[in-house]
Motif scaffolding. Structure first.
Motif, PDB file in Angstrom:
ATOM      1  N   GLY A   1      59.838  25.984 -67.848  1.00  0.00           N
ATOM      2  CA  GLY A   1      60.992  26.788 -67.443  1.00  0.00           C
ATOM      3  C   GLY A   1      61.004  27.029 -65.943  1.00  0.00           C
ATOM      4  N   TYR A   2      59.824  27.263 -65.384  1.00  0.00           N
ATOM      5  CA  TYR A   2      59.714  27.454 -63.928  1.00  0.00           C
ATOM      6  C   TYR A   2      60.127  26.172 -63.192  1.00  0.00           C
ATOM      7  CZ  TYR A   2      57.464  27.919 -59.356  1.00  0.00           C
ATOM      8  OH  TYR A   2      57.212  27.934 -58.008  1.00  0.00           O
ATOM      9  N   VAL A   3      59.661  25.025 -63.690  1.00  0.00           N
ATOM     10  CA  VAL A   3      60.024  23.744 -63.067  1.00  0.00           C
ATOM     11  C   VAL A   3      61.535  23.527 -63.135  1.00  0.00           C
ATOM     12  CG1 VAL A   3      59.815  21.232 -63.268  1.00  0.00           C
ATOM     13  CG2 VAL A   3      57.784  22.685 -63.514  1.00  0.00           C
ATOM     14  N   ALA A   4      62.128  23.823 -64.293  1.00  0.00           N
ATOM     15  CA  ALA A   4      63.574  23.649 -64.452  1.00  0.00           C
ATOM     16  C   ALA A   4      64.342  24.478 -63.438  1.00  0.00           C
ATOM     17  CB  ALA A   4      63.985  24.026 -65.875  1.00  0.00           C
ATOM     18  N   LYS A   5      63.869  25.691 -63.199  1.00  0.00           N
ATOM     19  CA  LYS A   5      64.542  26.557 -62.216  1.00  0.00           C
ATOM     20  C   LYS A   5      64.343  26.039 -60.797  1.00  0.00           C
ATOM     21  CE  LYS A   5      64.725  31.318 -60.537  1.00  0.00           C
ATOM     22  NZ  LYS A   5      64.180  32.703 -60.690  1.00  0.00           N
ATOM     23  N   GLU A   6      63.113  25.679 -60.456  1.00  0.00           N
ATOM     24  CA  GLU A   6      62.805  25.227 -59.102  1.00  0.00           C
ATOM     25  C   GLU A   6      63.514  23.916 -58.762  1.00  0.00           C
ATOM     26  OE1 GLU A   6      60.696  26.709 -56.564  1.00  0.00           O
ATOM     27  OE2 GLU A   6      61.349  28.327 -57.894  1.00  0.00           O
ATOM     28  N   GLU A   7      63.690  23.062 -59.761  1.00  0.00           N
ATOM     29  CA  GLU A   7      64.320  21.763 -59.533  1.00  0.00           C
ATOM     30  C   GLU A   7      65.826  21.801 -59.761  1.00  0.00           C
ATOM     31  OE1 GLU A   7      62.924  19.103 -58.354  1.00  0.00           O
ATOM     32  OE2 GLU A   7      60.852  19.808 -58.324  1.00  0.00           O
ATOM     33  N   ASP A   8      66.342  22.986 -60.026  1.00  0.00           N
ATOM     34  CA  ASP A   8      67.785  23.164 -60.214  1.00  0.00           C
ATOM     35  C   ASP A   8      68.319  22.312 -61.370  1.00  0.00           C
ATOM     36  OD1 ASP A   8      70.190  24.408 -59.592  1.00  0.00           O
ATOM     37  OD2 ASP A   8      70.814  22.833 -58.206  1.00  0.00           O
ATOM     38  N   CYS A   9      67.562  22.304 -62.480  1.00  0.00           N
ATOM     39  CA  CYS A   9      67.992  21.558 -63.665  1.00  0.00           C
ATOM     40  C   CYS A   9      69.076  22.344 -64.412  1.00  0.00           C
ATOM     41  CB  CYS A   9      66.807  21.326 -64.603  1.00  0.00           C
ATOM     42  SG  CYS A   9      65.547  20.227 -63.924  1.00  0.00           S
ATOM     43  N   GLN A  10      69.959  21.624 -65.044  1.00  0.00           N
ATOM     44  CA  GLN A  10      71.037  22.264 -65.792  1.00  0.00           C
ATOM     45  C   GLN A  10      70.642  22.557 -67.238  1.00  0.00           C
ATOM     46  OE1 GLN A  10      73.237  18.924 -63.880  1.00  0.00           O
ATOM     47  NE2 GLN A  10      75.033  20.105 -64.457  1.00  0.00           N
ATOM     48  N   PHE A  11      69.691  21.790 -67.760  1.00  0.00           N
ATOM     49  CA  PHE A  11      69.238  22.009 -69.128  1.00  0.00           C
ATOM     50  C   PHE A  11      67.912  21.294 -69.334  1.00  0.00           C
ATOM     51  CE2 PHE A  11      72.010  18.328 -69.033  1.00  0.00           C
ATOM     52  CZ  PHE A  11      71.363  17.379 -69.820  1.00  0.00           C
ATOM     53  N   MET A  12      67.321  21.485 -70.499  1.00  0.00           N
ATOM     54  CA  MET A  12      66.055  20.853 -70.865  1.00  0.00           C
ATOM     55  C   MET A  12      66.195  20.219 -72.241  1.00  0.00           C
ATOM     56  SD  MET A  12      62.351  22.670 -71.710  1.00  0.00           S
ATOM     57  CE  MET A  12      62.350  23.612 -70.195  1.00  0.00           C
ATOM     58  N   VAL A  13      65.671  18.992 -72.392  1.00  0.00           N
ATOM     59  CA  VAL A  13      65.630  18.360 -73.710  1.00  0.00           C
ATOM     60  C   VAL A  13      64.168  18.197 -74.130  1.00  0.00           C
ATOM     61  CG1 VAL A  13      67.833  17.180 -73.468  1.00  0.00           C
ATOM     62  CG2 VAL A  13      65.749  16.016 -72.725  1.00  0.00           C
ATOM     63  N   VAL A  14      63.873  18.515 -75.392  1.00  0.00           N
ATOM     64  CA  VAL A  14      62.526  18.412 -75.952  1.00  0.00           C
ATOM     65  C   VAL A  14      62.590  17.379 -77.069  1.00  0.00           C
ATOM     66  CG1 VAL A  14      60.547  19.666 -76.865  1.00  0.00           C
ATOM     67  CG2 VAL A  14      62.249  20.868 -75.457  1.00  0.00           C
ATOM     68  N   CYS A  15      61.991  16.218 -76.830  1.00  0.00           N
ATOM     69  CA  CYS A  15      62.248  15.035 -77.656  1.00  0.00           C
ATOM     70  C   CYS A  15      61.325  14.920 -78.869  1.00  0.00           C
ATOM     71  CB  CYS A  15      62.134  13.788 -76.793  1.00  0.00           C
ATOM     72  SG  CYS A  15      63.292  13.765 -75.416  1.00  0.00           S
ATOM     73  N   GLY A  16      61.376  15.909 -79.726  1.00  0.00           N
ATOM     74  CA  GLY A  16      60.690  15.818 -80.999  1.00  0.00           C
ATOM     75  C   GLY A  16      59.289  16.382 -81.008  1.00  0.00           C
ATOM     76  N   ASP A  17      58.807  16.696 -82.218  1.00  0.00           N
ATOM     77  CA  ASP A  17      57.475  17.253 -82.426  1.00  0.00           C
ATOM     78  C   ASP A  17      57.258  18.507 -81.583  1.00  0.00           C
ATOM     79  OD1 ASP A  17      57.149  15.168 -84.141  1.00  0.00           O
ATOM     80  OD2 ASP A  17      55.642  14.110 -82.972  1.00  0.00           O
ATOM     81  N   VAL A  18      58.244  19.377 -81.615  1.00  0.00           N
ATOM     82  CA  VAL A  18      58.085  20.666 -80.946  1.00  0.00           C
ATOM     83  C   VAL A  18      56.934  21.420 -81.599  1.00  0.00           C
ATOM     84  CG1 VAL A  18      59.220  22.838 -80.361  1.00  0.00           C
ATOM     85  CG2 VAL A  18      60.548  20.711 -80.427  1.00  0.00           C
ATOM     86  N   PHE A  19      56.882  21.353 -82.935  1.00  0.00           N
ATOM     87  CA  PHE A  19      55.815  21.995 -83.692  1.00  0.00           C
ATOM     88  C   PHE A  19      54.905  20.933 -84.309  1.00  0.00           C
ATOM     89  CE2 PHE A  19      59.304  25.034 -83.635  1.00  0.00           C
ATOM     90  CZ  PHE A  19      58.656  26.206 -83.275  1.00  0.00           C
ATOM     91  N   GLU A  20      53.669  21.294 -84.537  1.00  0.00           N
ATOM     92  CA  GLU A  20      52.701  20.383 -85.123  1.00  0.00           C
ATOM     93  C   GLU A  20      53.114  19.958 -86.534  1.00  0.00           C
ATOM     94  OE1 GLU A  20      49.064  18.224 -85.868  1.00  0.00           O
ATOM     95  OE2 GLU A  20      50.453  18.571 -84.220  1.00  0.00           O
ATOM     96  N   SER A  21      53.756  20.857 -87.255  1.00  0.00           N
ATOM     97  CA  SER A  21      54.250  20.532 -88.590  1.00  0.00           C
ATOM     98  C   SER A  21      55.263  21.581 -89.008  1.00  0.00           C
ATOM     99  CB  SER A  21      53.106  20.472 -89.607  1.00  0.00           C
ATOM    100  OG  SER A  21      52.715  21.775 -90.003  1.00  0.00           O
ATOM    101  N   ASN A  22      55.896  21.365 -90.139  1.00  0.00           N
ATOM    102  CA  ASN A  22      56.799  22.368 -90.698  1.00  0.00           C
ATOM    103  C   ASN A  22      56.048  23.496 -91.386  1.00  0.00           C
ATOM    104  OD1 ASN A  22      59.331  21.380 -89.899  1.00  0.00           O
ATOM    105  ND2 ASN A  22      59.419  19.943 -91.612  1.00  0.00           N
ATOM    106  N   LEU A  23      54.725  23.405 -91.412  1.00  0.00           N
ATOM    107  CA  LEU A  23      53.909  24.415 -92.087  1.00  0.00           C
ATOM    108  C   LEU A  23      53.204  25.348 -91.114  1.00  0.00           C
ATOM    109  CD1 LEU A  23      52.293  22.152 -94.849  1.00  0.00           C
ATOM    110  CD2 LEU A  23      54.325  23.594 -95.025  1.00  0.00           C
ATOM    111  N   VAL A  24      53.589  25.323 -89.843  1.00  0.00           N
ATOM    112  CA  VAL A  24      52.965  26.238 -88.888  1.00  0.00           C
ATOM    113  C   VAL A  24      53.251  27.677 -89.302  1.00  0.00           C
ATOM    114  CG1 VAL A  24      52.999  24.654 -86.938  1.00  0.00           C
ATOM    115  CG2 VAL A  24      54.988  26.102 -87.372  1.00  0.00           C
ATOM    116  N   ASP A  25      52.359  28.585 -88.940  1.00  0.00           N
ATOM    117  CA  ASP A  25      52.510  29.966 -89.388  1.00  0.00           C
ATOM    118  C   ASP A  25      53.573  30.716 -88.573  1.00  0.00           C
ATOM    119  OD1 ASP A  25      51.274  30.515 -86.951  1.00  0.00           O
ATOM    120  OD2 ASP A  25      49.317  30.852 -87.852  1.00  0.00           O
ATOM    121  N   ARG A  26      53.935  31.886 -89.079  1.00  0.00           N
ATOM    122  CA  ARG A  26      54.969  32.707 -88.431  1.00  0.00           C
ATOM    123  C   ARG A  26      54.587  33.061 -86.997  1.00  0.00           C
ATOM    124  NH1 ARG A  26      58.402  36.154 -91.425  1.00  0.00           N
ATOM    125  NH2 ARG A  26      57.766  37.839 -90.012  1.00  0.00           N
TER     126      ARG A  26
END
Length: 377
Positions: free
Chosen positions: A39-64
């Motif tokens: 998020g800091y990099v996005a602000k410093e580089e004047d990015c308009q948005f961020m894309v996260v290309c899959g596997d944000v979580f290790e699995s669908n069974l991660v805890d709350r």
């Protein structure tokens, strides 16, 4: 012109069996810290948005707790964030993205790319997500999606996908492989202006167009990753596409194959190498030893590794090709007599004449005896 941040493969909630409880918690926390750094990099580089290309979580069974900490970190990202379900966290009936915790706590600027419908991000800018809805797609999802897109001259279109490109895969029969030829054709026909990929954990340019990249994982997860710990700042304008590599990772995985250990000098060289490692508490080392050591030198090695394990994030060792050979010099001046002397001789006989578990147990017992006797002197 558009500028955005390309990242992926956060794998929040990942665990590693060789990490102790406290180190595992540091390892997990670093991945949440990486979100804030992005998020800091996005602000410093004047990015308009961020894309996260899959596997944000290790699995669908991660805890709350993992989901809650992820969303709390995402609150600190000052731009819109587009999350793509990948093979670790596919958008199926059990998806983490459909959990109560995620839906109730998701910040308004965080969006899940649930289908392939182009999303208007800003004036003249579209994002097309290609989510995984199962862990094993039966076709090239990128070719399928881009094949349905119309060429565009009045919009810049970023395609966000996950999976292995065919020219990197050891399994050419995998039906889910992304065809590089088809992807480059979609770019050449102005259907897509940049293909942001996830799945490969190493920062990698794909093909020769400069418009297809893996950003890699922001924090490394294993020894075989060539260039992890990065994100890409991507700029698209009339002149084309430019990318800027940004190092955000702090952890390191270091593997050394065939570390020769035969003499005291070899042990001291290993000691010096370990001492020079930087940021030790975030460094994970795997050492494969070869050679032959006396019991005394093996004891020195054990003490060295024990100290390293206290300081480094983790130390894994393989000793299959390291022989430990009791020598007469190992027992000189130790003052053994009577029952102790007989025990030493019996253990030495086991090491020299037998094989398998009994030999290893006897060797370890001798090494411990030598170490303890040495401390008493």
């Amino acid at each position: 012109m558009i500028r955005f941040l390309h990242t992926g493969d956060w794998q929040l909630g990942i665990t590693r069996h060789f990490l102790s409880e406290g180190v595992q918690e540091r390892f997990a926390q670093s991945r949440f810290d990486a979100i804030r750094k992005l998020g800091y990099v996005a602000k410093e580089e004047d990015c308009q948005f961020m894309v996260v290309c899959g596997d944000v979580f290790e699995s669908n069974l991660v805890d709350r707790k993992t989901v809650s900490r992820a969303l709390e970190a995402l609150k600190d990202v000052p731009v819109s964030v587009y999350l793509l379900p990948g093979n670790h966290d596919p958008l199926n009936a059990a998806s983490v993205y459909r959990s109560t915790t995620f839906l109730e706590r998701k910040p308004a600027h965080v969006h899940v790319l649930e289908d392939t419908t182009p999303i208007r991000v800003d004036e003249g800018i579209e994002v097309v997500g290609i989510p995984w809805t199962s862990k094993r797609p039966l076709q090239d999802l990128v070719a399928l999606t881009t094949g349905k897109l119309e060429p565009t001259d009045d919009r810049l279109r970023v395609c966000v996908a996950h999976g292995m490109v065919d020219n990197f895969s050891p399994n050419p029969d995998d039906p889910a492989l992304i065809s590089l030829h088809a992807a480059e054709n979609a770019i050449a026909r102005n259907k897509v202006h940049y293909l942001a990929l996830g799945d490969r954990h190493s920062l990698t340019e794909v093909g020769g167009s400069g418009r297809i990249w893996y950003a890699g994982t922001p924090e490394p997860t294993d020894y075989d990753e060539v260039k992890p710990g990065f994100a890409l700042v991507v700029t698209i304008n009339e002149e084309g596409v430019t990318t800027k590599e940004v190092n955000v990772g702090r952890w390191k995985f270091i593997a050394r194959e065939s570390v020769d250990l035969n003499t005291k000098e070899d042990i001291e060289a290993l000691r010096g190498w370990l001492a020079k490692l930087e940021d030790k508490e975030r460094t994970i080392v795997k050492l494969c030893f070869v050679g032959a050591l006396s019991l005394s030198f093996h004891g020195e090695l054990e003490e060295l590794l024990s100290h390293a394990q206290e300081i480094l994030g983790a130390v894994e060792t393989r000793t299959d090709n390291l022989a430990v050979i009791p020598e007469d010099a190992d027992f000189m001046d130790l003052g053994f007599s009577g029952f102790t002397s007989c025990t030493v001789e019996r253990l030495r006989s086991n090491v020299e004449e037998s094989g398998g578990p009994d030999s290893v147990t006897s060797r370890d017992a001798l090494a411990l005896l030598v170490r303890l006797a040495g401390r008493e002197r």
